[in-house]
Design a protein around this motif. Sequence first.
Motif, PDB file in Angstrom:
ATOM      1  N   PRO A  58     -55.800  64.832   1.528  1.00 38.65           N
ATOM      2  CA  PRO A  58     -56.108  64.219   2.881  1.00 38.65           C
ATOM      3  C   PRO A  58     -55.778  62.847   2.893  1.00 38.65           C
ATOM      4  CG  PRO A  58     -57.946  65.647   2.038  1.00 38.65           C
ATOM      5  CD  PRO A  58     -57.052  65.857   1.126  1.00 38.65           C
ATOM      6  N   GLU A  59     -55.681  62.236   1.584  1.00 38.55           N
ATOM      7  CA  GLU A  59     -55.607  60.876   1.641  1.00 38.55           C
ATOM      8  C   GLU A  59     -53.811  60.729   1.876  1.00 38.55           C
ATOM      9  OE1 GLU A  59     -55.937  56.673   1.372  1.00 38.55           O
ATOM     10  OE2 GLU A  59     -57.285  58.477   1.612  1.00 38.55           O
ATOM     11  N   GLN A  60     -53.175  61.479   1.544  1.00 39.52           N
ATOM     12  CA  GLN A  60     -51.443  61.608   2.022  1.00 39.52           C
ATOM     13  C   GLN A  60     -51.371  61.644   3.522  1.00 39.52           C
ATOM     14  OE1 GLN A  60     -51.134  64.534  -1.398  1.00 39.52           O
ATOM     15  NE2 GLN A  60     -49.020  63.753  -1.078  1.00 39.52           N
ATOM     16  N   ILE A  61     -51.970  62.436   4.049  1.00 40.84           N
ATOM     17  CA  ILE A  61     -51.968  62.608   5.481  1.00 40.84           C
ATOM     18  C   ILE A  61     -52.439  61.318   6.379  1.00 40.84           C
ATOM     19  CG2 ILE A  61     -53.166  64.027   7.461  1.00 40.84           C
ATOM     20  CD1 ILE A  61     -53.083  66.463   5.765  1.00 40.84           C
ATOM     21  N   ARG A  62     -53.682  60.683   5.714  1.00 45.22           N
ATOM     22  CA  ARG A  62     -54.105  59.552   6.331  1.00 45.22           C
ATOM     23  C   ARG A  62     -53.192  58.495   6.139  1.00 45.22           C
ATOM     24  NH1 ARG A  62     -55.296  54.511   5.608  1.00 45.22           N
ATOM     25  NH2 ARG A  62     -54.471  54.845   3.620  1.00 45.22           N
ATOM     26  N   GLY A  63     -52.303  58.672   5.018  1.00 44.11           N
ATOM     27  CA  GLY A  63     -51.268  57.539   4.981  1.00 44.11           C
ATOM     28  C   GLY A  63     -50.158  57.695   5.952  1.00 44.11           C
ATOM     29  N   VAL A  64     -49.639  58.831   6.277  1.00 47.26           N
ATOM     30  CA  VAL A  64     -48.606  58.979   7.190  1.00 47.26           C
ATOM     31  C   VAL A  64     -49.002  58.796   8.922  1.00 47.26           C
ATOM     32  CG1 VAL A  64     -47.170  60.564   5.924  1.00 47.26           C
ATOM     33  CG2 VAL A  64     -48.863  61.471   7.415  1.00 47.26           C
ATOM     34  N   ILE A  65     -50.428  59.036   9.091  1.00 43.05           N
ATOM     35  CA  ILE A  65     -51.146  58.764  10.176  1.00 43.05           C
ATOM     36  C   ILE A  65     -51.197  57.343  10.565  1.00 43.05           C
ATOM     37  CG2 ILE A  65     -53.220  58.987  11.582  1.00 43.05           C
ATOM     38  CD1 ILE A  65     -53.611  61.824  10.757  1.00 43.05           C
ATOM     39  N   HIS A  66     -51.458  56.476   9.404  1.00 41.73           N
ATOM     40  CA  HIS A  66     -51.651  55.191   9.562  1.00 41.73           C
ATOM     41  C   HIS A  66     -50.288  54.678   9.593  1.00 41.73           C
ATOM     42  CE1 HIS A  66     -50.877  51.058   7.640  1.00 41.73           C
ATOM     43  NE2 HIS A  66     -52.431  50.917   7.968  1.00 41.73           N
ATOM     44  N   ASP A  67     -49.009  54.963   9.190  1.00 42.39           N
ATOM     45  CA  ASP A  67     -47.895  54.674   9.468  1.00 42.39           C
ATOM     46  C   ASP A  67     -47.457  54.794  10.980  1.00 42.39           C
ATOM     47  OD1 ASP A  67     -45.394  53.208   8.338  1.00 42.39           O
ATOM     48  OD2 ASP A  67     -44.575  55.194   9.354  1.00 42.39           O
ATOM     49  N   PHE A  68     -47.836  56.036  11.411  1.00 42.62           N
ATOM     50  CA  PHE A  68     -47.503  56.453  12.737  1.00 42.62           C
ATOM     51  C   PHE A  68     -48.205  55.393  13.586  1.00 42.62           C
ATOM     52  CE2 PHE A  68     -48.535  59.041  16.455  1.00 42.62           C
ATOM     53  CZ  PHE A  68     -47.237  59.286  16.986  1.00 42.62           C
ATOM     54  N   VAL A  69     -49.340  55.255  13.400  1.00 36.93           N
ATOM     55  CA  VAL A  69     -50.302  54.456  14.476  1.00 36.93           C
ATOM     56  C   VAL A  69     -49.699  53.091  14.537  1.00 36.93           C
ATOM     57  CG1 VAL A  69     -52.729  53.612  15.097  1.00 36.93           C
ATOM     58  CG2 VAL A  69     -52.281  56.062  14.404  1.00 36.93           C
ATOM     59  N   LYS A  70     -49.606  52.408  13.266  1.00 37.00           N
ATOM     60  CA  LYS A  70     -48.983  51.143  13.222  1.00 37.00           C
ATOM     61  C   LYS A  70     -47.684  50.857  13.902  1.00 37.00           C
ATOM     62  CE  LYS A  70     -48.071  47.648   9.761  1.00 37.00           C
ATOM     63  NZ  LYS A  70     -48.057  47.301   8.326  1.00 37.00           N
ATOM     64  N   ALA A  77     -51.024  44.596  17.692  1.00 34.49           N
ATOM     65  CA  ALA A  77     -51.893  44.526  16.499  1.00 34.49           C
ATOM     66  C   ALA A  77     -51.227  44.419  15.240  1.00 34.49           C
ATOM     67  CB  ALA A  77     -52.826  45.795  16.443  1.00 34.49           C
ATOM     68  N   VAL A  78     -51.804  43.760  14.298  1.00 29.86           N
ATOM     69  CA  VAL A  78     -51.170  43.498  12.946  1.00 29.86           C
ATOM     70  C   VAL A  78     -51.251  44.816  12.075  1.00 29.86           C
ATOM     71  CG1 VAL A  78     -51.407  40.917  13.389  1.00 29.86           C
ATOM     72  CG2 VAL A  78     -53.131  42.224  12.303  1.00 29.86           C
ATOM     73  N   ASP A  79     -52.295  45.336  12.308  1.00 29.15           N
ATOM     74  CA  ASP A  79     -52.242  46.492  11.261  1.00 29.15           C
ATOM     75  C   ASP A  79     -53.380  47.615  11.986  1.00 29.15           C
ATOM     76  OD1 ASP A  79     -52.013  48.067   9.330  1.00 29.15           O
ATOM     77  OD2 ASP A  79     -52.632  46.928   7.723  1.00 29.15           O
ATOM     78  N   CYS A  80     -53.767  48.511  11.222  1.00 25.14           N
ATOM     79  CA  CYS A  80     -54.475  49.491  11.581  1.00 25.14           C
ATOM     80  C   CYS A  80     -55.618  50.206  10.751  1.00 25.14           C
ATOM     81  CB  CYS A  80     -54.040  50.536  12.498  1.00 25.14           C
ATOM     82  SG  CYS A  80     -52.933  51.679  11.506  1.00 25.14           S
ATOM     83  N   GLN A  81     -56.576  50.556  11.077  1.00 27.58           N
ATOM     84  CA  GLN A  81     -57.505  51.321  10.109  1.00 27.58           C
ATOM     85  C   GLN A  81     -57.521  52.928  10.674  1.00 27.58           C
ATOM     86  OE1 GLN A  81     -61.311  49.701  10.057  1.00 27.58           O
ATOM     87  NE2 GLN A  81     -60.646  48.096   8.386  1.00 27.58           N
ATOM     88  N   VAL A  82     -57.451  53.750   9.688  1.00 28.93           N
ATOM     89  CA  VAL A  82     -57.441  55.325   9.923  1.00 28.93           C
ATOM     90  C   VAL A  82     -58.330  55.935   9.020  1.00 28.93           C
ATOM     91  CG1 VAL A  82     -56.042  57.072   9.981  1.00 28.93           C
ATOM     92  CG2 VAL A  82     -54.949  55.304  10.848  1.00 28.93           C
ATOM     93  N   ALA A  83     -59.397  56.460   9.587  1.00 32.67           N
ATOM     94  CA  ALA A  83     -60.208  57.365   8.751  1.00 32.67           C
ATOM     95  C   ALA A  83     -60.277  58.678   9.107  1.00 32.67           C
ATOM     96  CB  ALA A  83     -61.809  56.959   9.172  1.00 32.67           C
ATOM     97  N   ILE A  84     -60.105  59.470   8.013  1.00 35.78           N
ATOM     98  CA  ILE A  84     -59.648  61.109   8.420  1.00 35.78           C
ATOM     99  C   ILE A  84     -60.919  61.717   8.421  1.00 35.78           C
ATOM    100  CG2 ILE A  84     -58.755  63.262   7.441  1.00 35.78           C
ATOM    101  CD1 ILE A  84     -56.699  61.749   8.560  1.00 35.78           C
ATOM    102  N   GLY A  85     -61.123  62.683   9.611  1.00 32.18           N
ATOM    103  CA  GLY A  85     -62.360  63.636   9.592  1.00 32.18           C
ATOM    104  C   GLY A  85     -61.985  65.018   9.086  1.00 32.18           C
ATOM    105  N   ASP A  86     -60.739  65.490   9.562  1.00 29.61           N
ATOM    106  CA  ASP A  86     -60.234  66.731   9.165  1.00 29.61           C
ATOM    107  C   ASP A  86     -58.920  66.517   8.975  1.00 29.61           C
ATOM    108  OD1 ASP A  86     -61.242  69.576   8.919  1.00 29.61           O
ATOM    109  OD2 ASP A  86     -59.616  69.773  10.412  1.00 29.61           O
ATOM    110  N   PRO A  87     -58.378  67.458   8.126  1.00 28.05           N
ATOM    111  CA  PRO A  87     -58.812  68.083   6.885  1.00 28.05           C
ATOM    112  C   PRO A  87     -59.421  67.406   5.838  1.00 28.05           C
ATOM    113  CG  PRO A  87     -56.598  68.117   6.631  1.00 28.05           C
ATOM    114  CD  PRO A  87     -56.481  67.539   7.918  1.00 28.05           C
ATOM    115  N   GLN A  88     -60.453  67.950   5.286  1.00 29.27           N
ATOM    116  CA  GLN A  88     -61.175  67.342   4.015  1.00 29.27           C
ATOM    117  C   GLN A  88     -60.604  67.967   2.726  1.00 29.27           C
ATOM    118  OE1 GLN A  88     -63.501  64.748   3.804  1.00 29.27           O
ATOM    119  NE2 GLN A  88     -62.902  64.380   6.024  1.00 29.27           N
TER     120      GLN A  88
END
Length: 265
Positions: A58-70, A77-88
């Motif tokens: 899940p942390e790898q998925i959070r990483g690519v989503i973070h890059d996508f949203v940024k 915005a200068v950066d973003c925060q991403v908290a994964i809900g699913d998958p766990q």
Amino acid sequence: MNRLSLLSVATISLVTSAVLPAMAGERAPVRPLFQVQGAVAHQAQGLPQARGKRLIYPEQIRGVIHDFVKRELAGRAVDCQVAIGDPQQPIVVPSGTVDLQVSAGRSDEPLGRRVFQIHLAVNGRFIKTVDATADVAAIVEVVVPVRSIKVDEEIAVDDVTTERIVLYDLKQPFVTSPAEVIGKAAIRPLPPQNAIRMTSVRRPFAVHKGDRVTIEARQGGLSIQTVGVTKSHGELGQTITVSNVDSGKELRATVVAPGVVRVSF
């Protein structure tokens, strides 16, 4: 393969071998945007894993989503925060070079709870798409006072600084550059360390109610001046009412400088 034809894609390559440099004229290889840390791998040691398979955490998925949203928020915005809900739980895929691509519907407000499509491919072959849910927030640099600023007080360079805050709504009219408030006056009290809104400042008054001002009238090379008293506050360029001291007549005049207003013939 059509599912991989994306309008907006952030890609991560999880490769066990070194990334080779691009040859002249070739497109540079995509380097990992996120790498699994030893602590994450250690936590997953107790999970079952079939031979010839590997796990996408899940942390790898959070990483690519973070890059996508940024990328989506670039310039806002200068950066973003991403908290994964699913998958766990980790996702099992065949062993090999794994590529993760993320896509999502376009949105003017790309914050809050969102669903992303994670497209998995191994050795260039598409495996499957997984829906990932995440809470997204923007990290924005805003202007804050370093001291309490009173109503009508003019803001100086040393009165403000910038801080980063987390926002779930980018439509809030926060000031993001000190140049937008320096030299302006506060409409309401501005407490220290609180983000300043654009609606909380205005241009400073060049004249105040009850001021004695010079009333001037010009036409061609002819200029006439007299003294008047203002009936209200006024910014540069604003039209206010002034009373001619000599005649008592009230006139509509434009504020052209501190203590000077101009009327038309």
